[in-house]
Every structure is written in structure tokens, then in C-alpha cells.
Design an enzyme around this catalytic site. Structure first.
Site, PDB file in Angstrom:
ATOM      1  N   TYR A 120      32.085  44.958  64.922  1.00 46.66           N
ATOM      2  CA  TYR A 120      33.077  45.651  65.722  1.00 46.66           C
ATOM      3  C   TYR A 120      32.636  45.547  67.169  1.00 46.66           C
ATOM      4  CZ  TYR A 120      37.240  48.541  65.257  1.00 46.66           C
ATOM      5  OH  TYR A 120      38.534  48.987  65.261  1.00 46.66           O
ATOM      6  N   TRP A 166      32.111  47.370  69.792  1.00 47.95           N
ATOM      7  CA  TRP A 166      31.597  48.457  70.621  1.00 47.95           C
ATOM      8  C   TRP A 166      30.085  48.532  70.672  1.00 47.95           C
ATOM      9  CZ3 TRP A 166      34.704  50.518  73.938  1.00 47.95           C
ATOM     10  CH2 TRP A 166      36.071  50.634  73.659  1.00 47.95           C
TER      11      TRP A 166
END
Length: 778
Positions: free
Chosen positions: A116, A118
Site C-alpha cells: 500500500y 503509505w
């Protein structure tokens, strides 16, 4: 005596998704200084000091004992087994052999590259880019994911009916326009500052609070529609309309019905800039199904008074109105509908394309929305080419692992889930963002091997077979860059790596060496050489504009570089309004598609050809009489650094805090500060409770991000003692069109917890056992 503060020369420039800052190590630990130019710094920065050397950090490579002893294969002991500490070379040899086995026996279609975006604000040590580049160069590709948990429904429906998603969210209405032009902000789901405080790649200026304050001082009216008063800050002075969660589409329909019934809609705008109004109007007025979607119809659905709905519609007529719809609304069953219907409401008001007016989908949902774009290229690491090409919607990972070979629908296609043998995860924690964690545990038990790079012992790491300790952002060099922030940051190293932690890049380079693909992965560059190489693209862009373009070493020494930005010109939407023939939208008709022949042609009952009210399958009642809102946390980014000081300080009795209305609490004998048990047929968790008036009765709110902490991991449905709401949420798609995440809303019951309070063990590292004798002998 342990109290000497660092001097100015010792501070290093750095950046995070939640803010630019300087940091230095002193005798008392890490010291953080927020960027001086930030008018509203984010408190999440305060998670760093306690997190840097926290015992939850992973110190050494670890391998699950059952995988070592029995080899790759499905295993329900994942998440329940103990680990064995091993040397780096041993583990990398084992992992390279497993990657080779899966690649040769099953091909890249048996590998899922989980990640992901982030993990870090840095553009080089961006875990998603690193793992995808590695899998592309090492085995020719992997099964990828598309869309995001945050905007899964919106990112699929918007291209069909409004055109470019990036243009709608990133090059449309800005906060400067709101501050100076908007007369009414109608915010469905609000614009919570905790969300806008975060921006991918870093953020040097948090402008949302000052912009709302300026707009309010000028006389702009903010109207918050949603069950939580806190979804707009006090500075907005918002009027609060507390509707039933998930009923925003019905309310929007009733507002448009009132506008049409009273001749207040902008028929000229509809005729010139939209297509499909006639089909939609038949539904709206009841000609299609015998039920007008008027205020009287919407009142019992939304929990609002019919006359209040009519009065709200009249207030919007003739004003510079900005309609916003939060990401939260589409993170629920039928999440496509409020996104689409919000655009129809804005079109009926005729405001789209005007400064400070129209449709600001997801404005306030993330820090780089509502800002001007940078005018020079970004320093981005190429992921290479995925020659395999298969993918799934990101929120369907458990479906994929549990149902290999099964057909599913997505965006008008019938697709087939692949048979995954190896899951490789670097950057991300699905035990935070996925739903129905007991189902996810079962899904991860089905694969041959689960590999995780992590800096700390998240639940995902605890379920892995091979755990490789990764550095924290403060322990490496990088370049912080956001597409809509005017400061590029030299992310200078602040601290040495924790114990045996390594950068993802170094791990993948070592694996590539073992697989014979090192040259393709590294291109012969060290990490520092990659930074200089990536920086050059931005430097050339500056030079071409005749702007100061320092070389890499000068940039690194300075610590940051101001970047030029595009003008605040309203983007494609302003151009479309000024001349829709010369500047059509990238939709089939070139117009706003109120009725979409494309979507209608897909034949999906869960997403018809125009926006519609589709009741959810699961609603409060019986054994689960309360709505649960599982929204984003305010004290951390997702689940990152949950063990940090800022996150820990906001908990009560070490547990995440849920909010209940006094009436709901009193009916259950619950008082402020109690520990409560939230439960439904999928699972249960404990949380502390805050009893307050700022939530609609019948609703409980519990933020996501508390690390999953099962009381007894050996059980199939253990109690999470820490307060992770995803033991309760449903793992279904928003519809068969988008298959997005539905984690925002579910139904629960709540009771006061009166038993012995279990300890929190989420941050305790597992015990490292000695390696088994056969391996040592080899």
C-alpha cells in the site's frame, strides 16, 4: 545528566505523510520540530520519538517455525505459531529458493505483490514501488491490485459519469476558492481535519483550517450532513444535520426533487452540460416505479423532518454552492451512489465549473486535494513493466485467496480469481485496512508462503512465514515530494537502523543477486546514486522553466527546494463550463452523465444506469440495533506507529476509544470511561468509551488503526482486546461494478464489559526460539 538538548546544527531535515519537520537525537532521545512555515502542524509528528526504538520494532529476520519444519503450504497456524530468529544470509537464501520454486512451478500469476502506498513519504524508498519493481525484474510480474481502500467505489464510477478522477479531485475547486468565493458548503460526510492533515509524499502547509476560518468570517455557511459533529472543525461554525448513516443518497434525491418540483433547478445548465436527465427524472418523480423521491419519502429513511429537507433545498437556490462528498460515504454498500448523486445535485444547482462552486468530491479527504499542482516532474522510481498483467480490486484479497478460479464481476467484466501460492507484502498492514479479520486470517492460511517486510510486529507480520526487519523512514535517506505541495524535501538520515533492520531496497537487491537479476533491479546504483538520478528529472524541469535548479549536492545540503505550481484556474471543469464543445469531459458523451448507457449496459442490479437509493442488506435491528462508524483515526496515519506517544496518549486504559450518545449508553448501563464490548455475528472487540452529545443516537463510532490484538490467537473467533473495529466489519464489495471497500459502516450491539480486563499484547514482540537442529546441522 541526560538533559542536553541538540543544537541547531544537529537537526536534520525530514518529511512524513503528515508533515515536514526537522529531527535530532539528543541525550533524552529524539527531538522533533515542525516545519516553521506550517500554519497548522499535525500532532502525529509526536509519534516518532517513542516509536524510533520501541520494543515493538523487529530486530532480526524471523521465520515461522511451522514453515521451517514442514515447508511451504497452507497452514492454519499462521498468526498462532512461534518464530525462529535467523541470520540474514540464511533467510535470504530460503526466500530466494521459494521465489524461484513458485516462479518456475506456477509462474508470476501465482504471486500476489501486496503493498500500500503509505509506507514512506520518500519517493525512492516507496515500498510499493520497490516491491513491484523487484517482482517485475525477478520473475516477470505478479498479480497486482487496482484502486484503493479509501476510494474504491469512486475511482470506478467517476470515469464513467464525470471523466477523469484525478482532475475531479486534484484540479478543481481549491481551498483558496473556498476561502474567497463559496457562499454555502454542503458537506456530506464532512471534511474532517484529521483526514486532510495527511498527504502522500509529504505536506509542508496544512491550509484547511485557516481556509475554513476565512470563509466563515466572510459569511460562508457550512452545513455538515452526517452522524458525527466532529467531521467539520469548530472554525467552520457548521450547522449539523445528523442523518442516519448511509442515507445520504436518499437525502440528495429529495433535495433535487424539491428543486425540480419548485422550479428551482438550473434547467439551462442541465440541458447544456449533462446527458440522461430525462431517464433520471422519470425515476426521481416516480414515473418509473410509482414512488416520487420527495422529502416525505426521504424523511423516514434519513431520520430527518420532511420540511427541514425542503427548507435546505430552498437555501441552496441562487447561491455559490459547493457540494462535497467525503470518501467515507462510498466506503459502504452501494458506495457508488452518493458519489454519482452528489454530482447530480451540483448539476441541478448549476454551479459546476464556477470558482468555489460545483462539486468538490473528496475535498478535505486528503491533504493534496484542493491545492494547486506542482509544475515540474516528480522524482519517481520506475516500477518497470508487469508482463503478467492480472489484477484484482484491492479490497477483494480475501475473496481471491479463499476462492481461486471463481468468477467475479468488476467494471463490466467477468473475471477469474487467480490461484495464489506466494504473497509478498512490503509496506502496509491489511490487518488494519481490510474487513472481517477472522475471514482474512482464514484467507492467509490458504497460501504456501507469506512474506512481510516490516519495521514492527504488526498483526500482518505475526501472520507471516518470513519476516524481514525494515528500516523506519528516520533511518534512511530519501526525497519527499507531493504532487500538490510546493516544497521538495531532502529527507536526511536522523538515526542508525534499528538492530539488524535493512532498507527494502537493500533487501530486494540481495534477493535479486541470488536470483540473477541484480543488474535489472539496481541498474548498478546505490541508494544515494538513485536519489541523485531521480532528482535530476525535477532539476531539468526547473531549468527548462528558467528557475533556480541547484545540483543534487546543493539541494541535499540546503535540505529543501521550493517548487513552482500551476495556476488556480479551475482546471478541466472551468474549461468545460466555458466551452463544453471545445473542452468535453472524457466520458462517452463528453458531458456529465446523469444516466450512463455504459453502466446500464453492464446489467448490474447493484449499480443501475443512474444514481438511485438502494437500501443496504444489513441494517440495525434485532440483535444488532446500532450503527457502527469505523472511520479514520486522528492520532496516527491508518495503523502506522500505533505504539507512538501521540497515539498512545489518546487511548484510555490502553484501549482505543469508542464514542456513544448518552441515551444509548444509559440504556445499557454504560458510563463515560467504561470498557465496552462491541459485537456482532462476525466478531467482538473491547474499547474504552467516551459518552458525548456530538454523535447521532443509535450510532457508535470507533476509529480504525488499533493493532489487532486477539485475546487467544488459537481461537477461530478471538476477542480483540485492543479495539480494532475490523473484526466487526463486512468483507463485501460496494457493488459488482467497483468491488470497493465497505468498511465504514456495519451494525453492532454494545454492552459494558465486567470481566477481568485482558492485557494489551499487541506491541510485545514474539519470543525468538533457537533454530531447529536439522537446519543448524545443514
Amino acid at each position: 545528566m541526560g538533559n542536553k538538548a541538540p543544537n541547531a546544527a544537529e537537526f536534520r531535515q525530514h518529511s512524513s505523510h503528515w508533515g515536514v519537520f526537522k529531527a535530532a537525537l539528543g541525550e533524552d532521545g529524539l527531538v522533533i520540530q515542525a516545519h516553521p512555515g506550517d500554519p497548522d502542524p499535525n500532532g502525529i509528528l509526536d509519534n516518532f520519538p517513542a516509536a524510533l526504538r520501541h520494543p515493538a520494532r523487529i530486530a532480526r529476520p524471523m521465520v515461522r517455525r511451522g514453515w521451517l519444519e514442514r515447508g511451504p503450504g497452507p497452514d492454519r497456524q499462521r498468526g498462532r505459531d512461534e518464530f525462529v530468529a535467523m541470520e540474514w544470509d540464511q533467510v535470504l537464501d530460503l526466500l530466494a529458493a521459494e521465489i524461484r520454486r513458485v516462479g518456475e512451478s506456477h509462474g508470476p500469476g501465482a504471486v500476489y505483490g501486496g503493498s500500500y502506498g503509505w509506507a514512506s513519504a520518500g519517493r525512492f524508498h516507496h515500498a510499493q514501488s520497490q516491491i513491484h519493481r523487484f517482482l517485475n525484474t525477478a520473475i516477470g510480474g505478479y498479480v497486482a491490485s487496482v484502486n484503493s481502500y479509501s476510494s474504491g467505489a469512486a475511482s470506478v464510477i467517476v470515469p464513467h459519469v464525470l471523466g477523469n478522477y484525478e482532475a475531479l479531485t486534484k484540479h478543481n475547486v481549491t481551498w483558496d476558492q473556498v476561502a474567497t468565493q463559496t457562499e454555502v458548503v454542503l458537506a456530506f460526510g464532512g471534511m474532517a481535519l484529521k483526514n486532510a492533515m495527511v498527504a502522500g509524499g509529504g505536506i509542508s502547509e496544512h491550509v484547511e483550517r485557516p481556509a475554513m476560518q476565512a470563509a466563515r468570517a466572510r459569511g460562508c455557511d457550512f452545513i455538515l450532513v452526517g452522524p458525527l459533529r466532529s467531521d467539520l472543525p469548530e472554525e467552520a461554525g457548521a450547522e449539523w444535520i445528523a442523518n442516519v448513516p448511509g442515507t445520504d443518497t436518499a437525502l440528495m434525491l429529495a433535495l433535487v426533487h424539491t428543486l425540480v418540483a419548485e422550479g428551482l433547478h438550473d434547467r439551462g445548465f442541465i440541458d447544456r452540460f449533462t446527458t440522461g436527465w430525462a431517464e433520471f427524472e422519470r425515476y426521481l418523480l416516480g414515473a418509473a416505479d410509482g414512488q416520487p423521491k420527495d422529502a416525505a419519502w426521504a424523511a423516514p429513511i434519513t431520520g430527518l423532518e420532511a420540511e427541514a429537507i425542503r427548507a435546505l433545498a430552498r437555501r441552496l437556490h441562487g447561491k455559490r454552492v459547493l457540494v462535497t462528498v467525503a470518501h467515507a460515504l462510498q466506503r459502504a454498500e452501494h458506495g457508488e451512489q452518493p458519489v454519482w448523486m452528489g454530482a447530480v445535485l451540483a448539476a441541478a444547482l448549476g454551479q459546476i465549473g464556477l470558482p468555489g462552486g460545483g462539486y468538490g468530491y473528496a475535498l478535505g479527504a486528503i491533504g493534496y486535494y484542493g491545492r494547486r499542482a506542482n509544475a515540474v516532474p516528480s522524482p519517481t522510481l520506475s516500477q518497470g513493466r508487469n508482463r503478467h498483467g492480472n489484477y484484482i480490486p484491492v479490497a477483494r484479497i480475501a475473496d481471491m485467496l479463499l476462492n481461486p478460479g471463481q468468477d467475479y464481476r468488476y467494471n463490466g467484466q467477468t473475471r477469474k480469481y487467480p490461484d495464489i501460492r506466494l504473497v509478498y507484502w512490503a509496506g502496509g498492514n491489511p490487518f488494519h485496512h481490510h474487513q472481517d479479520l477472522n475471514r482474512l486470517r482464514e484467507a492467509f492460511a490458504r497460501v504456501d508462503t507469506l512474506v512481510v517486510h516490516e519495521l514492527a510486529w504488526t498483526a500482518t507480520a505475526r501472520h507471516a512465514d518470513i519476516v524481514l526487519p525494515a528500516t523506519m523512514t528516520l533511518e534512511r535517506e530519501d526525497i519527499g515530494y507531493s504532487s500538490h505541495d510546493p516544497l521538495m524535501v531532502a529527507m536526511q538520515r536522523v538515526a542508525a537502523p534499528y538492530a539488524e533492520a535493512r532498507d527494502d531496497y537493500d533487501i530486494f537487491a540481495a534477493l535479486s543477486r541470488r536470483l540473477g537479476t541484480e543488474a535489472a533491479f539496481t541498474e548498478g546504483r546505490s541508494s544515494r546514486e538513485w536519489l541523485a538520478h531521480l532528482y535530476e528529472r525535477t532539476r531539468q524541469g526547473l531549468a527548462e522553466k528558467g528557475l533556480p535548479a541547484p545540483d543534487f549536492e546543493a539541494f541535499w545540503e540546503a535540505g529543501s527546494l521550493a517548487l513552482p505550481q500551476e495556476p488556480d484556474d479551475g482546471g478541466p471543469w472551468r474549461a468545460f463550463r466555458e466551452d463544453p464543445d471545445a473542452n468535453p469531459l472524457p466520458t462517452p458523451s463528453g458531458r456529465i452523465e446523469i444516466f450512463s448507457e455504459t453502466v446500464a449496459g453492464f446489467g448490474e442490479a447493484s449499480c443501475p444506469g443512474h444514481p438511485a437509493w438502494l437500501p443496504p442488506e444489513e441494517a440495525p435491528g434485532g440483535a444488532t440495533p446500532l450503527h457502527l462508524v469505523a472511520n479514520q483515526p486522528a492520532t496516527r496515519l491508518h495503523s502506522q506507529l500505533d505504539f507512538g506517544g501521540h497515539s498512545a496518549a489518546a487511548k484510555r486504559r490502553e484501549r482505543e476509544v469508542a464514542t456513544m450518545h448518552p441515551a444509548d449508553a444509559a440504556a445499557r448501563g454504560i458510563e463515560d470511561g467504561d470498557i465496552i464490548r462491541l459485537f456482532n455475528k462476525r466478531g467482538a472487540c473491547l474499547a474504552a468509551v467516551r459518552v458525548a452529545e456530538d454523535i447521532r443516537p443509535g450510532v457508535v463510532q470507533l476509529p480504525t488503526g488499533a493493532w489487532y490484538d486477539p485475546e487467544d490467537p488459537a481461537e477461530d473467533f478471538p476477542l480483540c482486546v485492543h479495539g480494532n473495529p475490523n473484526v466487526l466489519t463486512r468483507d463485501i464489495g460496494t457493488s459488482s461494478l467497483a468491488q470497493g471497500c465497505t468498511g465504514q459502516l456495519t451494525v453492532v450491539e454494545v454492552e459494558k464489559f465486567t470481566g477481568n480486563l485482558p492485557p494489551i499484547r499487541a506491541f510485545d514482540p514474539p519470543v525468538a526460539r533457537p533454530a531447529p537442529q536439522p537446519l543448524a546441522a545443514e
